[in-house]
Write a protein that holds these residues in place. Sequence first.
Motif, PDB file in Angstrom:
ATOM      1  N   LEU A  29       0.843  -1.187   0.000  1.00  0.00           N
ATOM      2  CA  LEU A  29       0.000   0.000   0.000  1.00  0.00           C
ATOM      3  C   LEU A  29       0.881   1.240   0.000  1.00  0.00           C
ATOM      4  CD1 LEU A  29      -2.679  -1.053   2.658  1.00  0.00           C
ATOM      5  CD2 LEU A  29      -2.932  -1.087   0.164  1.00  0.00           C
ATOM      6  N   HIS A  30       0.483   2.229  -0.804  1.00  0.00           N
ATOM      7  CA  HIS A  30       1.266   3.457  -0.941  1.00  0.00           C
ATOM      8  C   HIS A  30       0.545   4.640  -0.305  1.00  0.00           C
ATOM      9  CE1 HIS A  30       4.370   2.097  -3.948  1.00  0.00           C
ATOM     10  NE2 HIS A  30       3.528   1.071  -3.949  1.00  0.00           N
ATOM     11  N   GLY A  31       1.238   5.338   0.605  1.00  0.00           N
ATOM     12  CA  GLY A  31       0.732   6.563   1.202  1.00  0.00           C
ATOM     13  C   GLY A  31       1.523   7.751   0.695  1.00  0.00           C
ATOM     14  N   ILE A  62       4.161  -1.218   3.596  1.00  0.00           N
ATOM     15  CA  ILE A  62       3.653   0.152   3.573  1.00  0.00           C
ATOM     16  C   ILE A  62       4.751   1.048   3.016  1.00  0.00           C
ATOM     17  CG2 ILE A  62       2.748   2.074   4.905  1.00  0.00           C
ATOM     18  CD1 ILE A  62       0.871  -0.311   4.903  1.00  0.00           C
ATOM     19  N   VAL A  63       4.461   1.722   1.913  1.00  0.00           N
ATOM     20  CA  VAL A  63       5.417   2.640   1.300  1.00  0.00           C
ATOM     21  C   VAL A  63       4.861   4.055   1.458  1.00  0.00           C
ATOM     22  CG1 VAL A  63       6.666   3.280  -0.788  1.00  0.00           C
ATOM     23  CG2 VAL A  63       6.072   0.874  -0.382  1.00  0.00           C
ATOM     24  N   LEU A  64       5.564   4.872   2.215  1.00  0.00           N
ATOM     25  CA  LEU A  64       5.099   6.238   2.465  1.00  0.00           C
ATOM     26  C   LEU A  64       5.981   7.221   1.688  1.00  0.00           C
ATOM     27  CD1 LEU A  64       3.176   8.137   3.878  1.00  0.00           C
ATOM     28  CD2 LEU A  64       4.607   8.010   5.932  1.00  0.00           C
ATOM     29  N   HIS A  65       5.393   7.856   0.690  1.00  0.00           N
ATOM     30  CA  HIS A  65       6.096   8.843  -0.136  1.00  0.00           C
ATOM     31  C   HIS A  65       5.967  10.217   0.524  1.00  0.00           C
ATOM     32  CE1 HIS A  65       6.314   5.949  -3.521  1.00  0.00           C
ATOM     33  NE2 HIS A  65       5.138   5.553  -3.062  1.00  0.00           N
ATOM     34  N   LYS A  66       7.108  10.821   0.845  1.00  0.00           N
ATOM     35  CA  LYS A  66       7.111  12.078   1.593  1.00  0.00           C
ATOM     36  C   LYS A  66       7.642  13.232   0.747  1.00  0.00           C
ATOM     37  CE  LYS A  66       9.294   9.475   4.494  1.00  0.00           C
ATOM     38  NZ  LYS A  66      10.073   8.892   5.600  1.00  0.00           N
ATOM     39  N   ASN A  67       7.581  14.438   1.337  1.00  0.00           N
ATOM     40  CA  ASN A  67       8.158  15.637   0.711  1.00  0.00           C
ATOM     41  C   ASN A  67       7.619  15.892  -0.698  1.00  0.00           C
ATOM     42  OD1 ASN A  67       9.997  16.354   2.896  1.00  0.00           O
ATOM     43  ND2 ASN A  67      11.100  14.494   2.345  1.00  0.00           N
ATOM     44  N   SER A  68       6.305  15.681  -0.868  1.00  0.00           N
ATOM     45  CA  SER A  68       5.624  15.954  -2.156  1.00  0.00           C
ATOM     46  C   SER A  68       6.188  15.130  -3.312  1.00  0.00           C
ATOM     47  CB  SER A  68       5.688  17.450  -2.497  1.00  0.00           C
ATOM     48  OG  SER A  68       5.091  18.230  -1.483  1.00  0.00           O
ATOM     49  N   GLU A  69       6.739  13.973  -3.018  1.00  0.00           N
ATOM     50  CA  GLU A  69       7.302  13.112  -4.062  1.00  0.00           C
ATOM     51  C   GLU A  69       6.265  12.761  -5.128  1.00  0.00           C
ATOM     52  OE1 GLU A  69       9.009   8.544  -4.493  1.00  0.00           O
ATOM     53  OE2 GLU A  69       9.094   9.532  -2.540  1.00  0.00           O
ATOM     54  N   LEU A  70       5.015  12.609  -4.699  1.00  0.00           N
ATOM     55  CA  LEU A  70       3.935  12.265  -5.643  1.00  0.00           C
ATOM     56  C   LEU A  70       3.010  13.447  -5.901  1.00  0.00           C
ATOM     57  CD1 LEU A  70       2.943   8.639  -4.547  1.00  0.00           C
ATOM     58  CD2 LEU A  70       4.699   9.389  -6.153  1.00  0.00           C
ATOM     59  N   GLY A  71       3.496  14.660  -5.665  1.00  0.00           N
ATOM     60  CA  GLY A  71       2.680  15.831  -5.930  1.00  0.00           C
ATOM     61  C   GLY A  71       2.113  16.437  -4.660  1.00  0.00           C
ATOM     62  N   LEU A  72       0.948  17.075  -4.792  1.00  0.00           N
ATOM     63  CA  LEU A  72       0.295  17.757  -3.682  1.00  0.00           C
ATOM     64  C   LEU A  72      -1.019  17.067  -3.328  1.00  0.00           C
ATOM     65  CD1 LEU A  72       0.883  21.450  -4.844  1.00  0.00           C
ATOM     66  CD2 LEU A  72       2.289  20.086  -3.270  1.00  0.00           C
ATOM     67  N   ASP A  87      -2.733   5.127  -2.282  1.00  0.00           N
ATOM     68  CA  ASP A  87      -3.805   4.381  -1.618  1.00  0.00           C
ATOM     69  C   ASP A  87      -4.353   5.119  -0.402  1.00  0.00           C
ATOM     70  OD1 ASP A  87      -3.631   1.993  -3.300  1.00  0.00           O
ATOM     71  OD2 ASP A  87      -1.685   1.679  -2.348  1.00  0.00           O
ATOM     72  N   PHE A  88      -3.479   5.875   0.295  1.00  0.00           N
ATOM     73  CA  PHE A  88      -3.951   6.620   1.468  1.00  0.00           C
ATOM     74  C   PHE A  88      -3.114   7.878   1.645  1.00  0.00           C
ATOM     75  CE2 PHE A  88      -0.712   3.716   3.048  1.00  0.00           C
ATOM     76  CZ  PHE A  88       0.012   4.460   3.962  1.00  0.00           C
ATOM     77  N   ALA A  89      -3.711   8.877   2.281  1.00  0.00           N
ATOM     78  CA  ALA A  89      -3.036  10.159   2.485  1.00  0.00           C
ATOM     79  C   ALA A  89      -3.831  10.977   3.495  1.00  0.00           C
ATOM     80  CB  ALA A  89      -2.921  10.927   1.165  1.00  0.00           C
ATOM     81  N   VAL A  90      -3.253  12.090   3.914  1.00  0.00           N
ATOM     82  CA  VAL A  90      -3.987  13.136   4.632  1.00  0.00           C
ATOM     83  C   VAL A  90      -4.279  14.220   3.601  1.00  0.00           C
ATOM     84  CG1 VAL A  90      -3.844  14.960   6.357  1.00  0.00           C
ATOM     85  CG2 VAL A  90      -2.998  12.679   6.902  1.00  0.00           C
ATOM     86  N   VAL A  91      -5.558  14.625   3.504  1.00  0.00           N
ATOM     87  CA  VAL A  91      -5.954  15.599   2.488  1.00  0.00           C
ATOM     88  C   VAL A  91      -6.862  16.656   3.104  1.00  0.00           C
ATOM     89  CG1 VAL A  91      -7.175  15.952   0.309  1.00  0.00           C
ATOM     90  CG2 VAL A  91      -5.747  13.926   0.609  1.00  0.00           C
TER      91      VAL A  91
END
Length: 329
Positions: A29-31, A62-72, A87-91
């Motif tokens: 799962l990607h966050g 669990i793969v958590l992409h940080k520092n806007s790696e996948l955009g905003l 798959d999941f995020a704080v928005v």
Amino acid sequence: MRRILTAGFLGVGLALSISGVYAQQAIELHGASQFNDDHAFTKSLAKFGELLKSCYGKPLNIVLHKNSELGLEKQYFEYMSQGRAVDFAVVSPAHMSTFSKAAPFIDAPFLFRDLDHWNAVLDQDLLKPIADEIGKRADVMLVGYAGGGIRNIFATKPLGNMEGLKNLKVRVQGAPIWSRTFQAVGMAPTVIAYNEVYNGIQNGVIEAGENEAAGVEQMRFFEVAPQLVMTQHAITIRPIVFSGKTFRKLPTELQDCVAKAGKEAGAHGREIESSEDTAKLEALESAGKLKRVPFADREAMKAAVDPVLAAYAKEIGAEEILAKINAIK
């Protein structure tokens, strides 16, 4: 053979669960977070991942992409709606407005009197009808509520009253309720991307923005707008959201863990942000990086906003929700 596919970046990340003669492989799962490890949102998502793994007890990456790696955040929400990349995020609810007009109402300006009122609204789950609408329209689930930061206006000059806010060129979030409420106060709101705010102030496109302490610190807004006007106009709710398309492909026991972990991680995030808020501002002020400016006209500001908020609630069919929120003592 059973195959479970979850969204990976541009379709690359695959989650495969195999039964039978083959050994079980981990679901992945990607966050995504706009911020680094120190930010409350990233901490909330990291906690969500930890809770998921502990609850599920089977192979889970669990793969958590940080520092806007996948955009905003706006992109994260679109990706989750499409069932790809995230798959999941704080928005922020404002970034859900393309799909749901009601979404930005979740933490609209002057919706909450104070943190006790804010906590009571969340404890009574009064926002569930809006969460249900978002799930239906966007196919994105609100599984937990983080947030708790108090938003103020950071500006290039000290502005201690309503007169000072008149015609202020201020960046607001991209949802109609934010522009309408700030216009009602007499400001000149404009919508620009979050990652362009710093340069926008530096280049004179805008004179101010509004954010909670964590954002002011993380994005270093104090470097270009060191006057923090203590309007305390909003208390954030930052949902932990999960892709509906991903969710339906997960094993039932992992679906149950998503629901459980979302609530617990949201509570964890609220505790972090609400407790850190004042401490961050005190530290920045002590270091001479910003100056907190008392705001004398908060009640007058609220009085100007209240009719706009009521009209917006009527427009989106949230009059009953607003009445219940206002009725909490």
